[in-house]
Design an enzyme around this catalytic site. Structure first.
Site, PDB file in Angstrom:
ATOM      1  N   PRO A 139     -10.094   8.289  13.984  1.00  0.00           N
ATOM      2  CA  PRO A 139      -9.864   6.840  14.524  1.00  0.00           C
ATOM      3  C   PRO A 139     -11.087   5.904  13.872  1.00  0.00           C
ATOM      4  CG  PRO A 139     -10.962   8.740  15.663  1.00  0.00           C
ATOM      5  CD  PRO A 139     -10.674   8.770  14.470  1.00  0.00           C
ATOM      6  N   GLN A 284      29.907 -18.976   7.350  1.00  0.00           N
ATOM      7  CA  GLN A 284      29.787 -18.256   5.746  1.00  0.00           C
ATOM      8  C   GLN A 284      27.927 -17.797   6.224  1.00  0.00           C
ATOM      9  OE1 GLN A 284      29.340 -21.875   3.031  1.00  0.00           O
ATOM     10  NE2 GLN A 284      31.856 -21.678   2.677  1.00  0.00           N
ATOM     11  N   GLU A 368       1.801   7.301   7.092  1.00  0.00           N
ATOM     12  CA  GLU A 368       2.349   7.130   5.907  1.00  0.00           C
ATOM     13  C   GLU A 368       1.786   6.534   4.698  1.00  0.00           C
ATOM     14  OE1 GLU A 368       3.179  10.823   4.747  1.00  0.00           O
ATOM     15  OE2 GLU A 368       3.793  11.739   6.266  1.00  0.00           O
TER      16      GLU A 368
HETATM   17  P1  TGC Z   1      -7.621   9.564  -4.893  1.00  0.00           P
HETATM   18  O1  TGC Z   1      -9.063   9.411  -6.262  1.00  0.00           O
HETATM   19  O2  TGC Z   1      -7.304   8.695  -5.767  1.00  0.00           O
HETATM   20  O3  TGC Z   1      -6.803  10.198  -5.005  1.00  0.00           O
HETATM   21  C1  TGC Z   1      -7.535  12.183  -5.254  1.00  0.00           C
HETATM   22  C2  TGC Z   1      -6.747  13.256  -5.841  1.00  0.00           C
HETATM   23  O4  TGC Z   1      -5.600  13.649  -5.039  1.00  0.00           O
HETATM   24  C3  TGC Z   1      -4.575  12.930  -5.779  1.00  0.00           C
HETATM   25  N1  TGC Z   1      -2.803  11.950  -5.546  1.00  0.00           N
HETATM   26  C4  TGC Z   1      -2.177  12.409  -5.013  1.00  0.00           C
HETATM   27  N2  TGC Z   1      -1.799  13.843  -5.315  1.00  0.00           N
HETATM   28  C5  TGC Z   1      -0.627  13.991  -4.823  1.00  0.00           C
HETATM   29  N3  TGC Z   1       0.095  13.598  -4.265  1.00  0.00           N
HETATM   30  C6  TGC Z   1      -0.391  11.795  -3.872  1.00  0.00           C
HETATM   31  N4  TGC Z   1       0.515  10.868  -2.975  1.00  0.00           N
HETATM   32  C7  TGC Z   1      -1.931  11.287  -4.499  1.00  0.00           C
HETATM   33  N5  TGC Z   1      -3.058  11.006  -4.269  1.00  0.00           N
HETATM   34  C8  TGC Z   1      -3.847  10.698  -5.066  1.00  0.00           C
HETATM   35  C9  TGC Z   1      -5.022  12.219  -7.340  1.00  0.00           C
HETATM   36  O5  TGC Z   1      -4.451  12.390  -7.815  1.00  0.00           O
HETATM   37  C10 TGC Z   1      -6.635  13.311  -7.085  1.00  0.00           C
HETATM   38  O6  TGC Z   1      -6.223  13.910  -7.567  1.00  0.00           O
HETATM   39  P2  TGC Z   1      -7.729  15.038  -8.983  1.00  0.00           P
HETATM   40  O7  TGC Z   1      -6.993  16.115  -9.376  1.00  0.00           O
HETATM   41  O8  TGC Z   1      -8.318  14.051  -9.639  1.00  0.00           O
HETATM   42  O9  TGC Z   1      -8.762  15.318  -7.184  1.00  0.00           O
HETATM   43  O10 TGC Z   1      -7.775   9.268  -3.469  1.00  0.00           O
HETATM   44  P3  TGC Z   1      -8.346   8.155  -2.537  1.00  0.00           P
HETATM   45  O11 TGC Z   1      -9.166   8.560  -2.218  1.00  0.00           O
HETATM   46  O12 TGC Z   1      -8.882   6.716  -3.827  1.00  0.00           O
HETATM   47  O13 TGC Z   1      -7.041   7.933  -2.039  1.00  0.00           O
HETATM   48  C11 TGC Z   1      -5.780   7.438  -2.899  1.00  0.00           C
HETATM   49  C12 TGC Z   1      -4.865   6.434  -1.893  1.00  0.00           C
HETATM   50  C13 TGC Z   1      -5.863   5.067  -0.806  1.00  0.00           C
HETATM   51  C14 TGC Z   1      -3.704   5.914  -2.469  1.00  0.00           C
HETATM   52  C15 TGC Z   1      -5.017   7.710  -0.455  1.00  0.00           C
HETATM   53  O14 TGC Z   1      -6.484   7.631  -0.272  1.00  0.00           O
HETATM   54  C16 TGC Z   1      -3.622   7.181   0.706  1.00  0.00           C
HETATM   55  O15 TGC Z   1      -2.946   7.630   0.062  1.00  0.00           O
HETATM   56  N6  TGC Z   1      -4.147   6.697   1.594  1.00  0.00           N
HETATM   57  C17 TGC Z   1      -3.178   6.891   2.689  1.00  0.00           C
HETATM   58  C18 TGC Z   1      -3.262   7.964   3.711  1.00  0.00           C
HETATM   59  C19 TGC Z   1      -2.366   8.089   4.404  1.00  0.00           C
HETATM   60  O16 TGC Z   1      -0.786   7.699   4.311  1.00  0.00           O
HETATM   61  N7  TGC Z   1      -2.434   9.022   5.725  1.00  0.00           N
HETATM   62  C20 TGC Z   1      -0.609   9.204   6.691  1.00  0.00           C
HETATM   63  C21 TGC Z   1      -1.825  10.314   7.342  1.00  0.00           C
HETATM   64  S1  TGC Z   1      -0.307  11.290   7.500  1.00  0.00           S
HETATM   65  C22 TGC Z   1       0.707  10.462   8.524  1.00  0.00           C
HETATM   66  O17 TGC Z   1       0.835   9.337   8.392  1.00  0.00           O
HETATM   67  C23 TGC Z   1       2.019  11.389   9.610  1.00  0.00           C
HETATM   68  S2  TGC Z   1       3.460  10.181   9.986  1.00  0.00           S
HETATM   69  C24 TGC Z   1       4.379  11.820   9.523  1.00  0.00           C
HETATM   70  C25 TGC Z   1       5.585  11.072  10.541  1.00  0.00           C
HETATM   71  O18 TGC Z   1       5.889  10.692  12.213  1.00  0.00           O
HETATM   72  O19 TGC Z   1       6.911  11.012  10.180  1.00  0.00           O
HETATM   73  P1  FAD Z   2      -6.281   1.302   8.668  1.00  0.00           P
HETATM   74  O1  FAD Z   2      -6.735   2.485   7.442  1.00  0.00           O
HETATM   75  O2  FAD Z   2      -7.389   0.509   9.829  1.00  0.00           O
HETATM   76  O3  FAD Z   2      -6.144  -0.367   8.564  1.00  0.00           O
HETATM   77  C1  FAD Z   2      -5.733  -1.784   8.887  1.00  0.00           C
HETATM   78  C2  FAD Z   2      -5.355  -2.748   8.345  1.00  0.00           C
HETATM   79  O4  FAD Z   2      -6.127  -2.954   6.460  1.00  0.00           O
HETATM   80  C3  FAD Z   2      -3.884  -2.285   7.608  1.00  0.00           C
HETATM   81  O5  FAD Z   2      -3.143  -3.903   7.441  1.00  0.00           O
HETATM   82  C4  FAD Z   2      -3.850  -1.169   5.752  1.00  0.00           C
HETATM   83  O6  FAD Z   2      -2.907  -2.120   5.494  1.00  0.00           O
HETATM   84  C5  FAD Z   2      -5.104  -2.611   5.738  1.00  0.00           C
HETATM   85  N1  FAD Z   2      -5.694  -2.131   4.355  1.00  0.00           N
HETATM   86  C6  FAD Z   2      -6.252  -0.386   4.435  1.00  0.00           C
HETATM   87  N2  FAD Z   2      -6.853  -1.053   2.718  1.00  0.00           N
HETATM   88  C7  FAD Z   2      -7.075  -1.567   2.931  1.00  0.00           C
HETATM   89  C8  FAD Z   2      -7.329  -2.423   1.402  1.00  0.00           C
HETATM   90  N3  FAD Z   2      -7.766  -1.866   0.514  1.00  0.00           N
HETATM   91  N4  FAD Z   2      -6.858  -3.591   1.065  1.00  0.00           N
HETATM   92  C9  FAD Z   2      -6.189  -4.826   2.059  1.00  0.00           C
HETATM   93  N5  FAD Z   2      -6.515  -3.962   3.119  1.00  0.00           N
HETATM   94  C10 FAD Z   2      -6.191  -3.373   3.662  1.00  0.00           C
HETATM   95  N6  FAD Z   2      -1.644  10.398  10.631  1.00  0.00           N
HETATM   96  C11 FAD Z   2      -1.985  11.570  10.421  1.00  0.00           C
HETATM   97  O7  FAD Z   2      -2.584  11.893   9.425  1.00  0.00           O
HETATM   98  N7  FAD Z   2      -0.825  12.432  10.867  1.00  0.00           N
HETATM   99  C12 FAD Z   2       0.856  11.832  11.762  1.00  0.00           C
HETATM  100  O8  FAD Z   2       1.135  13.157  11.767  1.00  0.00           O
HETATM  101  C13 FAD Z   2       0.314  10.735  12.116  1.00  0.00           C
HETATM  102  N8  FAD Z   2       1.448  10.490  12.689  1.00  0.00           N
HETATM  103  C14 FAD Z   2       1.810   9.034  13.145  1.00  0.00           C
HETATM  104  C15 FAD Z   2       2.170   8.705  13.899  1.00  0.00           C
HETATM  105  C16 FAD Z   2       1.910   7.131  14.517  1.00  0.00           C
HETATM  106  C17 FAD Z   2       3.528   6.749  15.745  1.00  0.00           C
HETATM  107  C18 FAD Z   2       1.567   6.316  14.153  1.00  0.00           C
HETATM  108  C19 FAD Z   2       1.123   4.725  14.553  1.00  0.00           C
HETATM  109  C20 FAD Z   2       0.660   6.886  13.182  1.00  0.00           C
HETATM  110  C21 FAD Z   2       0.377   7.795  12.870  1.00  0.00           C
HETATM  111  N9  FAD Z   2      -0.525   8.355  11.873  1.00  0.00           N
HETATM  112  C22 FAD Z   2      -0.591   9.488  11.590  1.00  0.00           C
HETATM  113  C23 FAD Z   2      -1.576   7.648  11.653  1.00  0.00           C
HETATM  114  C24 FAD Z   2      -0.851   6.716  10.102  1.00  0.00           C
HETATM  115  O9  FAD Z   2      -1.273   6.702   8.822  1.00  0.00           O
HETATM  116  C25 FAD Z   2      -2.418   5.633   9.936  1.00  0.00           C
HETATM  117  O10 FAD Z   2      -1.799   4.464  11.021  1.00  0.00           O
HETATM  118  C26 FAD Z   2      -2.288   4.795   8.541  1.00  0.00           C
HETATM  119  O11 FAD Z   2      -2.809   5.932   7.495  1.00  0.00           O
HETATM  120  C27 FAD Z   2      -3.117   3.605   8.388  1.00  0.00           C
HETATM  121  O12 FAD Z   2      -4.466   3.832   9.367  1.00  0.00           O
HETATM  122  P2  FAD Z   2      -4.911   3.177  10.233  1.00  0.00           P
HETATM  123  O13 FAD Z   2      -3.828   2.899  11.346  1.00  0.00           O
HETATM  124  O14 FAD Z   2      -5.940   3.635  10.738  1.00  0.00           O
HETATM  125  O15 FAD Z   2      -4.710   1.173   9.921  1.00  0.00           O
END
Ligand code: TGC
Ligand code: FAD
Length: 388
Positions: A139, A284, A368
């Site tokens: 959260p 257009q 993601e």
């Molecule tokens: P950082 O220090 O950069 O990396 C830690 C370790 O992880 C490795 N790594 C990755 N490996 C594979 N794929 C990636 N995309 C990777 N990114 C980093 C990295 O090489 C390192 O490895 P090692 O061996 O050196 O330890 O980590 P950081 O804490 O600085 O994070 C960087 C950042 C901001 C890019 C990362 O935290 C991030 O991607 N944040 C966004 C979180 C996010 O996308 N959450 C999604 C939640 S799941 C979801 O939204 C499901 S929606 C599903 C649906 O309904 O379709």
């Molecule tokens: P925050 O991280 O609080 O971000 C708020 C704002 O700050 C954003 O605009 C962001 O871009 C901005 N921001 C962040 N960092 C920076 C920076 N360094 N500089 C400038 N701006 C910045 N998560 C799961 O784990 N599993 C799931 O199955 C999953 N399913 C989802 C389904 C739905 C419908 C939705 C809406 C979300 C889901 N998520 C899931 C969560 C999703 O991955 C998060 O919502 C997303 O990663 C963003 O996190 P947050 O919502 O906490 O936003």
């Protein structure tokens, strides 16, 4: 339509696909046209995920389709991308279900799980008999999972898990949640099963986006997890982040489908909508706007296919995935919003697909990794400086 080229595929990407890939695309495409699209408008309006689609998707081999063995289809990455594209042409909610089950639940069990965990969960998940969810986001802020509070402590042969996860797709319908938690030994993945004492879920209601998808929260209050439910193969943030790379890859393809559905809608609508004495397709301004959609879709298709071929060679970098997730989500949401506008007042009606896709894409561009997160991943690659 008078185009000699396929308006959904101006660069003939189809000719770059293998016979097997074409077969996957066409069979999933037919399924979406016949069984999915007729359901999605009502599902979206009723805020309900149509669960009958789970068995059908399983029968088509769409769950865990990239996994070899364990009753999975063992398809290549391009095929997985095409599956996502066709499903999202129907609705992002169904693609989300398949992304989560395949990339965020079956992938970590297959990659980091024990043989016993694989045997227990993968075949059941491929058949759609067991549903999974993935708990990473908390959260207080999803963009920075390194700040996770959910934690687990060893207690004899078991672990005690405490904390919560937010915005979790499939949360309330899942039989098993892959939950990432901080431990003294690093970040570990726990298979938390429905019914475990202290484990609770709650659906998030009143969403204006991804209404045909279940989203919820997970709560852990001293949940006792046996060692057999801990993924043995990873103890760092790399575990969950590597799952995200798989799912983001699928999303980069998926959103092309949503964009195609919107372009298709306006191509038809503008032929029939007569204003100032001529169909608006003959003006257009409208042609330029639809050409712009086509440009963006074609660029996204080329990017995704190239990404898929790199992935199939085992050479994919997460930065390349970030670039495509960012580019393609941005293209799709811009296309959906413009398609909505081209439909005028009719564009706000669920009778036409753009507004549903547009609203869904607000989630897809956020989950993601938000657009900003992916921009900063690319920025870090270019400069070597971490600007998060
Ligand atoms: P950082 O220090 O950069 O990396 C830690 C370790 O992880 C490795 N790594 C990755 N490996 C594979 N794929 C990636 N995309 C990777 N990114 C980093 C990295 O090489 C390192 O490895 P090692 O061996 O050196 O330890 O980590 P950081 O804490 O600085 O994070 C960087 C950042 C901001 C890019 C990362 O935290 C991030 O991607 N944040 C966004 C979180 C996010 O996308 N959450 C999604 C939640 S799941 C979801 O939204 C499901 S929606 C599903 C649906 O309904 O379709
Ligand atoms: P925050 O991280 O609080 O971000 C708020 C704002 O700050 C954003 O605009 C962001 O871009 C901005 N921001 C962040 N960092 C920076 C920076 N360094 N500089 C400038 N701006 C910045 N998560 C799961 O784990 N599993 C799931 O199955 C999953 N399913 C989802 C389904 C739905 C419908 C939705 C809406 C979300 C889901 N998520 C899931 C969560 C999703 O991955 C998060 O919502 C997303 O990663 C963003 O996190 P947050 O919502 O906490 O936003």
């Amino acid at each position: 339509m008078n185009s000699k080229l396929d308006p959904m595929d101006l660069y003939d990407i189809r000719s770059e696909l293998s016979e097997d890939e074409v077969m996957v695309k066409d069979s999933v495409g037919r399924y979406v046209d016949e069984k999915v699209i007729p359901l999605m408008r009502d599902a979206f309006e009723q805020h309900k995920f149509p669960r009958q689609l789970i068995g059908e998707a399983a029968e088509l081999g769409l769950l865990g389709s990239s996994i070899d063995g364990y009753d999975c289809a063992g398809l290549n990455s391009v095929s997985y991308g095409l599956i996502c594209q066709e499903l999202e042409r129907g609705d992002s909610g169904l693609r989300s279900f398949v992304s989560v089950q395949s990339s965020l639940v079956m992938f970590p069990i297959h990659t980091y799980g024990s043989e016993e965990q694989k045997q227990r969960w993968l075949p059941a998940m491929a058949r759609g008999e067991a549903i999974g969810c993935f708990g990473l986001t908390e959260p207080h802020g999803g963009s920075d999972p390194s700040n996770m509070k959910t934690h687990a402590k060893r207690d004899g042969d078991d672990w005690i898990l405490n904390g919560s996860k937010m915005w979790i797709t499939n949360a309330t319908i899942a039989d098993a949640a892959i939950v990432w938690a901080r431990t003294e030994e690093g970040v570990k993945g726990f298979i938390v099963e429905k019914g475990m004492s202290g484990f609770d879920t709650q659906e998030i209601e009143n969403k204006f986006s991804l209404r045909a998808s279940v989203t919820g929260a997970l709560f852990f209050n001293n949940v006792r997890i046996p060692e057999a439910n801990v993924l043995p193969g990873v103890s760092s943030l790399k575990g969950p982040l590597s799952c995200l790379t798989q799912a983001r890859y699928g999303i980069a393809w998926g959103v092309i489908g949503a964009a195609q559905a919107c372009l298709n809608e306006v191509l038809n609508y503008t032929q029939d909508r007569v204003l100032f004495g001529r169909p608006i397709a003959n003006t257009q301004a409208i042609q330029i706007r639809m050409a712009e959609m086509s440009r963006q879709i074609t660029a996204a298709q080329l990017m995704s296919l190239r990404l898929g071929r790199i992935k199939d060679k085992g050479q994919l970098s997460p930065t390349q995935v970030s670039l495509a997730k960012w580019n393609n989500c941005r293209a799709a949401i811009d296309i959906a919003r413009d398609a909505r506008d081209i439909l005028g007042g009719a564009g706000i009606s669920a009778e036409y697909v753009p507004i549903r896709h547009m609203l869904n894409l607000e989630s897809v561009i956020t989950y993601e990794g938000t657009e900003t997160v992916h921009q900063l991943v690319v920025g870090k690659e270019l400069t070597g400086v971490n600007a998060f």
